[in-house]
Design a protein around this motif. Structure first.
Motif, PDB file in Angstrom:
ATOM      1  N   VAL A  53      79.412  -8.284  -2.270  1.00 56.39           N
ATOM      2  CA  VAL A  53      80.649  -9.067  -2.288  1.00 56.39           C
ATOM      3  C   VAL A  53      80.409 -10.523  -2.676  1.00 56.39           C
ATOM      4  O   VAL A  53      81.114 -11.063  -3.541  1.00 56.39           O
ATOM      5  CB  VAL A  53      81.376  -8.960  -0.929  1.00 56.39           C
ATOM      6  CG1 VAL A  53      82.389 -10.080  -0.765  1.00 56.39           C
ATOM      7  CG2 VAL A  53      82.086  -7.620  -0.837  1.00 56.39           C
ATOM      8  N   PRO A  54      79.420 -11.226  -2.084  1.00 54.12           N
ATOM      9  CA  PRO A  54      79.202 -12.611  -2.524  1.00 54.12           C
ATOM     10  C   PRO A  54      78.652 -12.719  -3.939  1.00 54.12           C
ATOM     11  O   PRO A  54      78.766 -13.774  -4.567  1.00 54.12           O
ATOM     12  CB  PRO A  54      78.199 -13.151  -1.503  1.00 54.12           C
ATOM     13  CG  PRO A  54      77.514 -11.950  -0.958  1.00 54.12           C
ATOM     14  CD  PRO A  54      78.529 -10.856  -0.977  1.00 54.12           C
ATOM     15  N   VAL A  55      78.062 -11.655  -4.449  1.00 55.01           N
ATOM     16  CA  VAL A  55      77.616 -11.652  -5.845  1.00 55.01           C
ATOM     17  C   VAL A  55      78.805 -11.586  -6.792  1.00 55.01           C
ATOM     18  O   VAL A  55      78.787 -12.165  -7.880  1.00 55.01           O
ATOM     19  CB  VAL A  55      76.660 -10.463  -6.092  1.00 55.01           C
ATOM     20  CG1 VAL A  55      76.257 -10.375  -7.565  1.00 55.01           C
ATOM     21  CG2 VAL A  55      75.410 -10.605  -5.227  1.00 55.01           C
ATOM     22  N   ARG A  56      79.859 -10.926  -6.356  1.00 58.91           N
ATOM     23  CA  ARG A  56      81.042 -10.747  -7.211  1.00 58.91           C
ATOM     24  C   ARG A  56      82.102 -11.824  -6.989  1.00 58.91           C
ATOM     25  O   ARG A  56      82.736 -12.294  -7.934  1.00 58.91           O
ATOM     26  CB  ARG A  56      81.649  -9.364  -6.929  1.00 58.91           C
ATOM     27  CG  ARG A  56      82.944  -9.079  -7.690  1.00 58.91           C
ATOM     28  CD  ARG A  56      82.727  -9.142  -9.181  1.00 58.91           C
ATOM     29  NE  ARG A  56      83.955  -8.862  -9.908  1.00 58.91           N
ATOM     30  CZ  ARG A  56      84.881  -9.780 -10.217  1.00 58.91           C
ATOM     31  NH1 ARG A  56      84.717 -11.039  -9.824  1.00 58.91           N
ATOM     32  NH2 ARG A  56      85.960  -9.429 -10.899  1.00 58.91           N
ATOM     33  N   PHE A  57      82.315 -12.227  -5.738  1.00 58.64           N
ATOM     34  CA  PHE A  57      83.405 -13.140  -5.422  1.00 58.64           C
ATOM     35  C   PHE A  57      82.856 -14.448  -4.862  1.00 58.64           C
ATOM     36  O   PHE A  57      82.285 -14.475  -3.763  1.00 58.64           O
ATOM     37  CB  PHE A  57      84.362 -12.503  -4.419  1.00 58.64           C
ATOM     38  CG  PHE A  57      84.970 -11.212  -4.892  1.00 58.64           C
ATOM     39  CD1 PHE A  57      85.955 -11.199  -5.860  1.00 58.64           C
ATOM     40  CD2 PHE A  57      84.527 -10.003  -4.369  1.00 58.64           C
ATOM     41  CE1 PHE A  57      86.512 -10.005  -6.300  1.00 58.64           C
ATOM     42  CE2 PHE A  57      85.078  -8.804  -4.798  1.00 58.64           C
ATOM     43  CZ  PHE A  57      86.069  -8.811  -5.774  1.00 58.64           C
ATOM     44  N   ALA A  58      83.058 -15.521  -5.602  1.00 56.97           N
ATOM     45  CA  ALA A  58      82.569 -16.828  -5.164  1.00 56.97           C
ATOM     46  C   ALA A  58      83.280 -17.296  -3.899  1.00 56.97           C
ATOM     47  O   ALA A  58      82.703 -18.014  -3.082  1.00 56.97           O
ATOM     48  CB  ALA A  58      82.759 -17.850  -6.289  1.00 56.97           C
ATOM     49  N   ALA A  59      84.537 -16.888  -3.719  1.00 50.35           N
ATOM     50  CA  ALA A  59      85.298 -17.313  -2.545  1.00 50.35           C
ATOM     51  C   ALA A  59      84.707 -16.778  -1.247  1.00 50.35           C
ATOM     52  O   ALA A  59      84.952 -17.335  -0.171  1.00 50.35           O
ATOM     53  CB  ALA A  59      86.750 -16.878  -2.678  1.00 50.35           C
ATOM     54  N   LEU A  60      83.933 -15.701  -1.323  1.00 47.31           N
ATOM     55  CA  LEU A  60      83.333 -15.100  -0.129  1.00 47.31           C
ATOM     56  C   LEU A  60      81.826 -15.317  -0.070  1.00 47.31           C
ATOM     57  O   LEU A  60      81.150 -14.678   0.736  1.00 47.31           O
ATOM     58  CB  LEU A  60      83.634 -13.598  -0.098  1.00 47.31           C
ATOM     59  CG  LEU A  60      85.103 -13.220   0.060  1.00 47.31           C
ATOM     60  CD1 LEU A  60      85.283 -11.704  -0.067  1.00 47.31           C
ATOM     61  CD2 LEU A  60      85.655 -13.701   1.389  1.00 47.31           C
ATOM     62  N   ALA A  61      81.328 -16.207  -0.892  1.00 42.04           N
ATOM     63  CA  ALA A  61      79.882 -16.426  -0.976  1.00 42.04           C
ATOM     64  C   ALA A  61      79.395 -17.375   0.106  1.00 42.04           C
ATOM     65  O   ALA A  61      78.968 -18.510  -0.163  1.00 42.04           O
ATOM     66  CB  ALA A  61      79.512 -16.952  -2.362  1.00 42.04           C
ATOM     67  N   SER A  62      79.472 -16.936   1.344  1.00 40.65           N
ATOM     68  CA  SER A  62      78.908 -17.669   2.474  1.00 40.65           C
ATOM     69  C   SER A  62      78.665 -16.678   3.597  1.00 40.65           C
ATOM     70  O   SER A  62      79.405 -15.702   3.741  1.00 40.65           O
ATOM     71  CB  SER A  62      79.836 -18.801   2.934  1.00 40.65           C
ATOM     72  OG  SER A  62      80.961 -18.283   3.605  1.00 40.65           O
TER      73      SER A  62
END
Length: 220
Positions: free
Chosen positions: A155-164
């Motif tokens: 998910v963080p690889v695909r969506f920057a908004a969830l990259a934490s």
């Protein structure tokens, strides 16, 4: 002429190939170690029988492995289409999308398998933190860590908004709460435990840390 003894850093493609090779080698080793239990379900799965294949752990894992070539083909098709459209990071996006779905759905399917008293035994809830960890054992804890590991990794690889990490922990906990609630409502003869939620979320968070190098950014 500069004759510095410092060697150039290996190209990104080479690192990717090495990591992919190590992943394939690890998967092949795991399959070889559990080949006998998996092959016990092979006749029923190949015959298309539900009982003994899709309602067993061995059968689901076997069909997941058999479907890997198809998943790879879907990744290639998505990446090819995106590259033709001029989309940057086409391979990374396509691999992340297929990976998060292909690695999560079978694991959730395993957790939704009904027990022998499904529909008869009322739903059970355990809301005391850390009380059920002792009864899970190493296998149970390991399985709970893996349920949303693919989701946390991709998910963080695909969506920057969830990259934490905090957001992935929240995502893993939310998905786990949904699964536990569904188990209770459908009376699947399973215990809806807060410890399952905690371990599921931790597994997603650890997997996210493992993919930290490939996280998407707002700029990309």
């Amino acid at each position: 002429m500069n004759r510095s003894g410092t060697l150039p850093a290996p190209p990104r493609r080479t690192r990717g190939i090495v990591l992919a090779g190590l992943a394939v080698l690890g998967l092949a080793s795991a399959v070889f170690a559990v080949r006998r239990p998996l092959m016990m379900s092979a006749p029923r799965c190949l015959a298309g029988r539900w009982h003994g294949c899709y309602d067993t752990f061995n059968g689901v894992v076997l069909m997941m492995l058999v479907g890997l070539p198809l998943a790879a083909l879907v990744v290639w098709a998505l990446a090819h289409r995106r590259r033709a459209a001029g989309v940057s990071s086409a391979w990374r996006m396509s691999l992340a999308e297929v990976g998060m779905i292909y690695g999560t759905v079978p694991m959730v399917w395993l957790t939704m398998m009904p027990g022998p008293g499904a529909g008869i035994v009322p739903g059970r809830v355990s809301l005391v933190p850390l009380r059920d960890l002792a009864t899970m054992g190493p296998v149970g804890i390991g399985g709970n860590l893996l349920i949303f590991a693919a989701l946390g990794f991709f998910v963080p690889v695909r969506f920057a908004a969830l990259a934490s990490v905090p957001r992935i922990l929240a995502l893993g906990a939310g998905c786990s709460v949904l699964v536990e609630t569904t188990q209770y409502v459908l009376r699947l003869d399973r215990v809806s435990s807060v410890d399952d939620v905690l371990v599921n979320a931790i597994g997603a968070g650890l997997a996210a840390l493992a993919s930290r190098h490939w996280w998407a950014t707002t700029r990309s």
